[in-house]
Design a protein around this motif. Sequence first.
Motif, PDB file in Angstrom:
ATOM      1  N   ALA A 263       0.855  -1.193   0.000  1.00 19.47           N
ATOM      2  CA  ALA A 263       0.000   0.000   0.000  1.00 19.47           C
ATOM      3  C   ALA A 263       0.884   1.234   0.000  1.00 19.47           C
ATOM      4  CB  ALA A 263      -0.925   0.008   1.217  1.00 19.47           C
ATOM      5  N   THR A 264       0.561   2.193  -0.868  1.00 18.21           N
ATOM      6  CA  THR A 264       1.346   3.421  -0.990  1.00 18.21           C
ATOM      7  C   THR A 264       0.416   4.628  -1.054  1.00 18.21           C
ATOM      8  OG1 THR A 264       3.096   2.267  -2.213  1.00 18.21           O
ATOM      9  CG2 THR A 264       3.056   4.665  -2.355  1.00 18.21           C
ATOM     10  N   TYR A 265       0.716   5.622  -0.219  1.00 18.22           N
ATOM     11  CA  TYR A 265       0.013   6.902  -0.264  1.00 18.22           C
ATOM     12  C   TYR A 265       0.976   7.939  -0.832  1.00 18.22           C
ATOM     13  CZ  TYR A 265      -3.426   4.837   2.932  1.00 18.22           C
ATOM     14  OH  TYR A 265      -4.376   4.050   3.509  1.00 18.22           O
ATOM     15  N   ARG A 266       0.505   8.719  -1.810  1.00 20.57           N
ATOM     16  CA  ARG A 266       1.327   9.763  -2.420  1.00 20.57           C
ATOM     17  C   ARG A 266       0.610  11.115  -2.336  1.00 20.57           C
ATOM     18  NH1 ARG A 266       2.943   6.958  -8.224  1.00 20.57           N
ATOM     19  NH2 ARG A 266       4.509   5.470  -7.439  1.00 20.57           N
TER      20      ARG A 266
ATOM     21  N   ALA B 198     -11.885   4.890  -9.931  1.00 21.77           N
ATOM     22  CA  ALA B 198     -10.546   4.468 -10.328  1.00 21.77           C
ATOM     23  C   ALA B 198      -9.882   5.545 -11.160  1.00 21.77           C
ATOM     24  CB  ALA B 198     -10.619   3.162 -11.113  1.00 21.77           C
ATOM     25  N   LEU B 199      -8.574   5.625 -11.060  1.00 24.49           N
ATOM     26  CA  LEU B 199      -7.794   6.577 -11.824  1.00 24.49           C
ATOM     27  C   LEU B 199      -7.101   5.872 -12.982  1.00 24.49           C
ATOM     28  CD1 LEU B 199      -6.097   8.518  -8.904  1.00 24.49           C
ATOM     29  CD2 LEU B 199      -8.146   9.155 -10.159  1.00 24.49           C
ATOM     30  N   GLY B 200      -6.640   6.650 -13.926  1.00 24.19           N
ATOM     31  CA  GLY B 200      -5.840   6.098 -15.017  1.00 24.19           C
ATOM     32  C   GLY B 200      -6.602   5.039 -15.783  1.00 24.19           C
ATOM     33  N   ALA B 201      -5.957   3.904 -16.003  1.00 21.78           N
ATOM     34  CA  ALA B 201      -6.565   2.824 -16.773  1.00 21.78           C
ATOM     35  C   ALA B 201      -7.532   1.996 -15.934  1.00 21.78           C
ATOM     36  CB  ALA B 201      -5.477   1.919 -17.349  1.00 21.78           C
ATOM     37  N   GLY B 202      -7.716   2.354 -14.676  1.00 23.10           N
ATOM     38  CA  GLY B 202      -8.648   1.619 -13.839  1.00 23.10           C
ATOM     39  C   GLY B 202      -7.956   0.507 -13.085  1.00 23.10           C
ATOM     40  N   ASP B 203      -8.741  -0.237 -12.317  1.00 21.09           N
ATOM     41  CA  ASP B 203      -8.202  -1.364 -11.571  1.00 21.09           C
ATOM     42  C   ASP B 203      -7.682  -2.421 -12.536  1.00 21.09           C
ATOM     43  OD1 ASP B 203      -9.012  -0.005  -9.385  1.00 21.09           O
ATOM     44  OD2 ASP B 203     -10.705  -1.311  -8.900  1.00 21.09           O
ATOM     45  N   GLU B 204      -6.620  -3.103 -12.097  1.00 23.49           N
ATOM     46  CA  GLU B 204      -6.027  -4.145 -12.928  1.00 23.49           C
ATOM     47  C   GLU B 204      -5.986  -5.452 -12.153  1.00 23.49           C
ATOM     48  OE1 GLU B 204      -2.412  -3.111 -14.963  1.00 23.49           O
ATOM     49  OE2 GLU B 204      -2.815  -0.984 -14.737  1.00 23.49           O
TER      50      GLU B 204
ATOM     51  N   SER C 219      -3.043  10.352  -4.150  1.00 21.97           N
ATOM     52  CA  SER C 219      -3.442   9.031  -4.628  1.00 21.97           C
ATOM     53  C   SER C 219      -3.101   7.950  -3.617  1.00 21.97           C
ATOM     54  CB  SER C 219      -2.751   8.715  -5.962  1.00 21.97           C
ATOM     55  OG  SER C 219      -1.355   8.579  -5.788  1.00 21.97           O
ATOM     56  N   PHE C 220      -3.846   6.879  -3.727  1.00 22.95           N
ATOM     57  CA  PHE C 220      -3.641   5.685  -2.901  1.00 22.95           C
ATOM     58  C   PHE C 220      -3.544   4.493  -3.844  1.00 22.95           C
ATOM     59  CE2 PHE C 220      -5.883   2.084  -0.706  1.00 22.95           C
ATOM     60  CZ  PHE C 220      -4.800   1.703   0.073  1.00 22.95           C
ATOM     61  N   ILE C 221      -2.440   3.768  -3.760  1.00 27.15           N
ATOM     62  CA  ILE C 221      -2.213   2.613  -4.629  1.00 27.15           C
ATOM     63  C   ILE C 221      -2.066   1.378  -3.756  1.00 27.15           C
ATOM     64  CG2 ILE C 221      -0.746   1.622  -6.419  1.00 27.15           C
ATOM     65  CD1 ILE C 221       0.257   4.465  -6.970  1.00 27.15           C
ATOM     66  N   LYS C 222      -2.815   0.348  -4.088  1.00 26.67           N
ATOM     67  CA  LYS C 222      -2.742  -0.891  -3.334  1.00 26.67           C
ATOM     68  C   LYS C 222      -2.632  -2.056  -4.295  1.00 26.67           C
ATOM     69  CE  LYS C 222      -4.928  -3.582   0.350  1.00 26.67           C
ATOM     70  NZ  LYS C 222      -6.053  -3.674   1.303  1.00 26.67           N
ATOM     71  N   SER C 223      -1.734  -2.982  -3.974  1.00 29.74           N
ATOM     72  CA  SER C 223      -1.588  -4.193  -4.789  1.00 29.74           C
ATOM     73  C   SER C 223      -1.552  -5.409  -3.878  1.00 29.74           C
ATOM     74  CB  SER C 223      -0.308  -4.125  -5.631  1.00 29.74           C
ATOM     75  OG  SER C 223       0.838  -4.036  -4.810  1.00 29.74           O
TER      76      SER C 223
ATOM     77  N   ARG D 102      -4.973  -1.581  -7.455  1.00 33.50           N
ATOM     78  CA  ARG D 102      -6.033  -0.580  -7.401  1.00 33.50           C
ATOM     79  C   ARG D 102      -5.415   0.780  -7.116  1.00 33.50           C
ATOM     80  NH1 ARG D 102      -7.424  -5.146  -4.700  1.00 33.50           N
ATOM     81  NH2 ARG D 102      -9.328  -6.229  -5.347  1.00 33.50           N
ATOM     82  N   GLU D 103      -5.897   1.796  -7.808  1.00 33.30           N
ATOM     83  CA  GLU D 103      -5.432   3.156  -7.580  1.00 33.30           C
ATOM     84  C   GLU D 103      -6.646   4.054  -7.371  1.00 33.30           C
ATOM     85  OE1 GLU D 103      -2.535   6.551  -9.613  1.00 33.30           O
ATOM     86  OE2 GLU D 103      -2.565   4.478 -10.345  1.00 33.30           O
ATOM     87  N   ARG D 104      -6.612   4.840  -6.294  1.00 32.64           N
ATOM     88  CA  ARG D 104      -7.745   5.686  -5.936  1.00 32.64           C
ATOM     89  C   ARG D 104      -7.273   7.107  -5.619  1.00 32.64           C
ATOM     90  NH1 ARG D 104      -9.894   1.838  -7.656  1.00 32.64           N
ATOM     91  NH2 ARG D 104     -11.569   0.572  -6.766  1.00 32.64           N
TER      92      ARG D 104
END
Length: 751
Positions: free
Chosen positions: A354-357, A424-430, A370-374, A413-415
């Motif tokens: 999990a990453t918060y930017r 979802a941001l960008g290309a959406g959830d993957e 943004s919040f990115i979680k994989s 997932r990016e939020r």
Amino acid sequence: MDNGAALSFCHPDMNSRLPSPIRLTALATSLVAAFSVHAQQAAPAQDAAPLQKVELPKAAIQQVQVQGKADAYDPRRDDTASKIVVNNEELVKYGDTSVLDALKRVPGVTVNGGGGGRGGEVRMRGLGAGYTQVLINGERAPAGFDISSLAPDVIERIEVLRAASAEFSTQSIAGTINIVLKKAVKTAQRELKVGYGRGNAIKSPNLNLQLSDKAGKWSYSLAGSAFRSKFTSNPESIDTFGDAAGVLTGLRPSSSQDAGQFTGYNLTPRVNYTFDNGDTLTAQTFANAAHFSQAETERVLTVLGPLPAYPALDQTMSNDNNLFRQELNWVHKFESGAKLDAKLSGLRGRAENATYRIGSGNPAAPTLRSFIKSNNAVRGVSSTGKYTSSRFEGHTLAAGWDGGYTTSEDARREREIGGAPDVALGAGDEFYDADVARLAVYAQDEWNVTPRWSVYLGARWEGIRTTTDGNTFETIHNRSSVLSPVAQTLYKLPGTKGDQLRMALTRTYKAPSVQTLIPHRFTSVNNSQIEPDSIGNPNLKPELALGLDASYEHYWGEGGLLSASVSSRRITDYTRNLVLFDGARWVSTPSNAGSARTHGLELEARFPLKAVMQTTTALDLRASVSRNWSSVDSVPGPDNRLDAQTPLSATLGADYKKGALTLGGSYVFKNGGFVRVSGNQISYASVRRDLDLYALWKFTPKLQLRVATSNLLAQDTVSQSSYITPGEGSQTSRTLTPVHRSVRGTLEMKF
């Protein structure tokens, strides 16, 4: 596998003392004993009497009982295949909490990268990028497993194989490091270690517990460890920009403040049962869990040129990994002396990131929040087996299999933080799933041609099939198979007691990982030539290598060793990362790029002082030097070496013992220099020097204190990356990372 294990049991002087009718019986019995000791990776046998003839009643068949003294067997000296074995005593000498810190002192091995005690890369022959194969109990760990979370106290030994053997996977262009977890069972062993490390930028407590015992046909062992490392770091960087004429057009110094912690847990219980017929059934578990978290604050000051997209960037990230693997091992000995060793394993692993930017500071760019979680979940099953036979005099034949099936489920997932948390941001959830099926079969023969000459011949066929499905790309199918012949030989020079020559000819390879095949894009914050996005390449092919190794070794009394070895590898379909501009952003992608060559020279000396002079001083000395050269055909020189290869490394160490006190030290040198990664990319790494010292005081046979220091020289590291765009200009980023001293005390108790 301990190639040529029978050598130490088949000395010509031994056989010459046996009557001819019983020589074959002695040989077969000794070979079975050898494999019982080494193929099962069991504890060394107790000291035993010399070879004896056992008198039986006339009605019975005459037999010979062969018992070997464990101390007389040295795998480094006696195995046909070149191998260095590092035992647990050497690994724990400096009180390290991570196996990476212990490996950096092994001759011919270097450790690169990592921070906060986490995430380094183990290399042989100076080669990174996956050329060095790292195994745990002979099997690969799943993708994402962090070897730095593995504590030395749960390891029985580490085997460093310079040349490939058919028994292990030949995905080992540089070599193989096999980490063997605790297996030895000592009667009523109870040991507890409590330690604490402290430095300017680190606080690190650790705890280790070992238990083992025997009861009739049952035996068990348990090794467990836990550690936590809290650290801080303040790296500084400077980015420079120039036009085509070399005029400075941009200057951006930056500073970062990092703080984090790394926590790891290891547990390796083992239960063994011996049947009446001599069969053994063993269940061994490996459980590992690690948590890493870090908060980073970066500020960029623009002295000249335009602002970056986000001059102020705050990031927090966390990573959780856990791995559970269960092994069931059955060993059956046939009346003929043959043996079947079969193992069934299952694993389950999970990783969460999990990453918060939060980025700001440039009025022309919108605030980044943004919040990115994989997530990654891995499940798999595997089976290995080996049948060995010494039916033919002088030959130890073996054949076996190694197969497995692994599934991996990934999601990213990016939020946006605040406002629209579910959009979802960008290309959406993957989402994507990967299935990897592999199968290998092999055969080998260890042949004692003469009492002084042994030959190892083997061949391994290995096939891998990867299928990947995702919601942002079409299904990817990738198949590869490699037939790897292997030949090694050991010749003991006549007229000498300890001089010998080795040679090996191998065919090895490196298969692309699942992550490098998936066309999934990982985006960078301040996208540029030196901070590009990254994306996989589904068309990657495996790299193939033809290798030649040769060495000379001289042994003499009291454990002295002098050795010199040379190696050469020619790699085809070499893979390197290319940085390209896709019209909107800079992207790095792996690509097959022709051929590469690498050569190496290693020198090693190890001996006690009393082996070279008359003295009663208990001082052991050791030193090693490794020099590596390489070139990539598709990259113009100079400095067109393999990416991040360490050109020169050296170690120097000493251990002194007097009474209850043992003192020792280790100095490790690792050179860097410039590497031209491609026609446009150049990287640089500075020299690294590490000085570690330790002291061990034994109060009683069951109580001792170990004190060790690390990084006494506190030499900062410097790295640099440059990209040149013909006709436009260049960009260079240079980073200085401080290194701090630390000291650790460990109280070790047996009860």
